[in-house]
Enzyme design. Structure first.
Site, PDB file in Angstrom:
ATOM      1  N   HIS A  78      32.376-110.821  -5.598  1.00 43.44           N
ATOM      2  CA  HIS A  78      31.443-111.080  -4.514  1.00 43.44           C
ATOM      3  C   HIS A  78      30.962-109.807  -3.826  1.00 43.44           C
ATOM      4  CE1 HIS A  78      29.580-113.648  -1.519  1.00 43.44           C
ATOM      5  NE2 HIS A  78      30.169-112.972  -0.562  1.00 43.44           N
ATOM      6  N   ASP A  88      25.588-112.392  -0.836  1.00 40.93           N
ATOM      7  CA  ASP A  88      26.049-113.323   0.181  1.00 40.93           C
ATOM      8  C   ASP A  88      24.842-113.791   1.011  1.00 40.93           C
ATOM      9  OD1 ASP A  88      28.861-114.270   1.386  1.00 40.93           O
ATOM     10  OD2 ASP A  88      27.540-113.860   3.064  1.00 40.93           O
ATOM     11  N   TYR A 124      26.833-119.442  10.095  1.00 44.70           N
ATOM     12  CA  TYR A 124      27.086-120.639   9.285  1.00 44.70           C
ATOM     13  C   TYR A 124      26.650-121.901  10.026  1.00 44.70           C
ATOM     14  CZ  TYR A 124      29.781-117.799   6.039  1.00 44.70           C
ATOM     15  OH  TYR A 124      30.150-116.854   5.114  1.00 44.70           O
TER      16      TYR A 124
END
Length: 451
Positions: free
Chosen positions: A426, A235, A366
């Protein structure tokens, strides 16, 4: 006409110059902001005291006040009945499965034992804190038995492990055990990223993955005095690992990632879709017909956190139900359906957000990546992919963004080891820790063989 052509040539030259600077410019583009703590705006004395602690290392055993745990239990016990909206044959179609959420919340309230987890962390994972650029950085430091009672690194193989969102340092708890079975000399340093569980968040804008790479570089070289080390990340950790390899080629011995963060070049799409075949089927990309639906299903969370992280984060800070619904939806969507992450492990990961109130600051990464004043540094990531020291890739079938090997080998020019796994997603370190450990260990062995 000549002036028009001259203008076009000048414009083209300017564009080329900008792109050249972005992709091939000096490493000076990734410069740390001097101080991330705003104490200098409030109390100069406090600020100076903080600076005297720079790079100091202190044990930081977890000891959450009982009042905080009692408050959580009260909030869970007073939760309202969940209204799941429209019923569907697929209970996950509209997001978080209401029935599964109720199951998790009931377990959290009645069966989950934080004190047991707290004791495990303190006894087995050696939590510490250091100060880097004004921020308190929390990390786990798991030494091999041979050096557990000394500060010497001579017998160890140091490895920095980097998590992402919505994960935490606890993703690696079983991966560490698997790695030590392969070689007991591994020494693991596992930091909470700035703004994540027990690590202080930046108080000024600009803490994007580039700057996080600078922070973890200082953790390894200035707080802990490692000369050389390996890096593993998934990630955001995979993005940060690339920056770190790019800015610290002399320190990073090898990089392993389990989320190859690439986008297929436009020119390559016809090739990988229509001409390139892997294992008897057309590429590793989504079929064209599935692509729009997949992206519409995936991207809303990214747009939300990249534009309005406060709007979702503040609600989570006040509600364990909201925290569980937002985060566990991602764990379901991004994992292999055959993997079996326990309720306890899922909730421990949630606790690293709930106990620290880091839901908003973690989501803000983000926005920093997309829009901060220093976000232009993120262009370096593309250069880092192609020119960073060697990289090893574990490609799991249920990763968020599927990419065929041919594209990965184009964008990562120095792949020393590539393994396409047949299971996993993930959160590979938590889903299939032994599978991931085997490939990471293989990467280390290859680096030592080739050095």
């Amino acid at each position: 006409m000549k002036s028009s052509n001259a203008f076009k040539i000048a414009l083209a030259a300017a564009i080329v110059a900008v792109l050249a600077k972005a992709f091939f410019g000096s490493q000076e583009m990734i410069e740390p902001i001097v101080y991330w703590n705003k104490c200098f705006l409030k109390d100069q004395g406090e600020c100076e005291a903080k600076k005297t602690q720079e790079f100091s290392v202190t044990p930081a055993p977890l000891s959450i006040p009982q009042e905080q745990l009692d408050d959580l239990k009260t909030r869970l016990s007073m939760r309202k009945p969940i209204n799941g909206g429209i019923l569907s044959d697929d209970p996950w179609e509209n997001g978080m499965n209401p029935l599964y959420l109720e199951e998790i919340l009931s377990y959290w309230e009645n069966s989950y034992d934080w004190r047991r987890e707290e004791g495990y962390i303190n006894d087995n994972l050696s939590p510490h804190k250091t100060v880097i650029d004004g921020l308190d950085i929390f990390y786990l430091h798991v030494k091999p038995p041979a050096v557990s009672s000394t500060t010497s690194h001579e017998k160890s193989i140091p490895m920095l492990l980097l998590h992402g969102w919505p994960g935490s340092v606890m993703e690696f708890r079983y991966f560490i055990q698997s790695m030590h079975k392969l070689n007991p000399n591994y020494e693991f340093i596992i930091p909470s990223l700035p703004g994540y569980g027990f690590s202080q968040a930046a108080q000024v804008s600009g803490m994007n993955p580039c700057q996080m790479a600078v922070v973890v570089q200082k953790l390894m070289t200035q707080s802990l005095h490692f000369d050389k080390f390996f890096v593993q990340g998934g990630d955001w950790g995979s993005v940060i690992a690339h920056y770190l390899a790019f800015i610290s080629p002399n320190e990073v011995l090898g990089t392993h990632i389990n989320m190859p963060q690439v986008r297929t070049p436009i020119w390559a799409i016809p090739y990988v879709y229509f001409f390139h075949w892997e294992d008897g089927k057309r590429s590793g990309l989504l079929p064209l017909g599935q692509f729009p639906g997949k992206m519409l299903n995936l991207w809303p969370y990214l747009f939300q956190q990249a534009t309005r992280p406060n709007s979702v984060g503040i609600g989570m800070q006040d509600s364990p139900v909201a925290t569980a619904a937002w985060i566990l939806d991602k764990f379901y969507s991004w994992t292999d359906p055959q993997s079996d992450i326990s309720k306890g492990d899922l909730i421990t990961n949630l606790m690293f957000y709930w106990l620290t109130g880091s839901q908003t600051t973690a989501a803000t990464l983000y926005k920093e990546f997309m829009w901060s004043e220093t976000s232009a540094q993120n262009i370096k990531f593309l250069a880092a992919q192609r020119f960073a020291p060697s990289v090893s890739i574990s490609d799991f079938p249920h990763e968020i963004y599927p990419n065929p090997e041919v594209v990965l080998r184009f964008l990562y020019k120095r792949i020393i080891s590539y393994r396409k796994e047949d299971k996993g997603g993930h959160f590979a370190a938590l889903e299939y820790p032994e599978t991931l450990a085997k490939h990471v260990h293989e990467m280390v062995e290859l680096q030592f063989t080739n050095s």
